[in-house]
Design an enzyme around this catalytic site. Structure first.
Site: not given
Length: 431
Positions: A148-149, A84, A176, A82, A114
């Site tokens: 994603e976050e 973001d 991840e 991802h 991340d």
């Protein structure tokens, strides 16, 4: 000047991505992922791919591309990351979170862990292989997502619902929160995420009789809600050993661990205890409370938010128990709800991961574990895609890697990035 590919460029790719502001504050707020998506698409185009940028909303951009394998009749593999990142307070950081600074052998910044590190590793290994004319054994679909976050509504979920053609022929995926090393008495272990807890973010509501704060009131919404929140927050959920958790214990301790002994076993794992401990049971953590507008007014409504996480196979038990804890006068509704996933830790893909790690770090072992959070794999699983968390990094023993997810001073060692590119290169050859 001769172009640099693979491990020679991975740190620079990671720095470039970190310097692009793609903070996701939720509720469709923030700058979006468009600039990062254009950067990724440009890097893929340079080596002959034809990436597509798919926007779910203005600025909320996803990148997809397919690398043709030598045997297109085989099922395809998804590599996903991802674009973001979560918000930050720059005043708390040693180096600015958008600087991509290299210091003390690490790349610093929001997303270094991340997960712009994995984005950079995917780009680096794909660019290297294609520049050398090395195609993977089977088709590989590259997916770089938005949002994603915040649950993936503008990213993985949207892609799975609106563009399932992207995933045609795909049966497996890697992404991840796995593949990183931890050093224990048993040697160096690489934790491969093989399962994820389900998510139930909920809003609780109690309704009562509004009135003056000086008068008797036996129908107080705040009291009703507070008692329910207290019951939920203090509830001791029973230990439930899922197949992945039991497989972790067997790999680490060399034996089966019984439910009554699980907490004691986890306590011996040092820094790992916090991560593994959260996967022994369902959890419900109250996180927010709201009610009233004046000290002498009893409000009619009180609300709270609870972050619930349930183990694979235990969703029904989770909600049955939760509703008992709520009581008859408090209702719940979902803010966000998503599935738990679990993939058996066996088969050719697992062997490819383990062999690639062994080649680069002889004597190490790949070990499955359950993630207490969630990833984009949840959305892809609805398309029949199974997968693992595998972003391989060999880390220094004293680096609190798991503590840097969404934390301050997020950073990844340059040597770890280079290691990851080499492992991913071997993995793609073996898979």
């Amino acid at each position: 000047m001769t172009p640099r590919y693979g491990e020679d460029e991975v740190a620079e790719l990671c720095r470039d991505l970190i310097r692009i502001d793609s903070v996701n504050a939720g509720d469709n707020a923030g700058p979006g992922e468009r600039e990062a998506a254009e950067y990724v698409a440009g890097k893929l185009s340079e080596v002959g791919l034809e990436p597509r940028i798919l926007e779910s909303d203005p600025g909320r951009a996803n990148v997809v591309a397919r690398v043709e394998g030598t045997d297109p009749s085989r099922d395809a593999l998804v590599l996903h990351g991802h674009l973001d990142v979560v918000p930050f307070d720059a005043a708390d950081w040693t180096h600015h979170p958008l600087s991509g600074e290299i210091a003390d052998g690490c790349v610093w910044g929001r997303g270094a862990v991340d997960m712009k590190d994995m984005d950079a590793m995917i780009l680096a290994v794909v660019r290297r292989r294609l520049s050398e004319g090395r195609r993977p054994p089977r088709d590989v679909v590259l997916v770089f997502t938005a949002d994603e976050e915040a649950g993936g509504h503008y990213g993985a979920q949207w892609l799975a619902e609106r563009h399932p053609e992207v995933f045609e022929g795909c049966t497996e995926a890697i992404g991840e929160v796995g593949g990183f090393s931890v050093t224990t008495e048993k040697g160096r272990l690489y934790l491969i995420e093989a399962a994820e807890k389900g998510i139930a973010w909920m809003r609780l509501t109690a309704r009562g009789r509004a009135g003056h704060g000086s008068m008797l009131n036996d129908d107080n919404a705040v009291t009703e809600l507070a008692e329910a929140v207290g019951r939920i927050g203090r509830h001791k959920w029973p230990v439930r050993l899922t197949p992945t958790v039991q497989a972790f214990f067997e790999e680490v301790f060399g034996r089966e661990v019984k439910a009554e002994d699980a907490e004691a076993a986890v306590a011996t794992l040092g820094p790992l205890a916090r991560m593994i401990g959260a996967t022994l049971r369902n959890t419900t953590n109250p996180t927010m409370l709201q009610s009233g507008y004046k000290a002498n007014v009893i409000p009619q409504i009180a609300t709270a938010h609870v972050d619930g996480r349930f183990l694979p196979g235990y969703e029904d038990e989770f909600f049955q128990t939760l509703d008992e804890l709520l009581g008859p006068n408090v209702t719940r509704e979902f803010v966000y709800h998503d599935v738990a996933v679990e993939t058996p830790f066996k088969g050719p893909l697992v062997k490819a991961m383990a062999d690639a790690l062994q080649e680069e770090d002889p004597g190490s072992r790949a070990v499955p574990y359950t993630l207490s959070g969630g990833t984009d794999l949840k959305a892809f699983s609805r398309l029949g895609i199974s997968g693992y968390g595998f972003a391989p990094l060999r880390l220094p023993e004293d680096l609190d890697f798991s503590g840097m997810f969404h934390g301050v001073d997020e950073r990844v060692p340059v040597d770890s990035l280079r290691f990851g590119v080499r492992v991913l290169d071997r993995f793609l050859e073996y898979c």
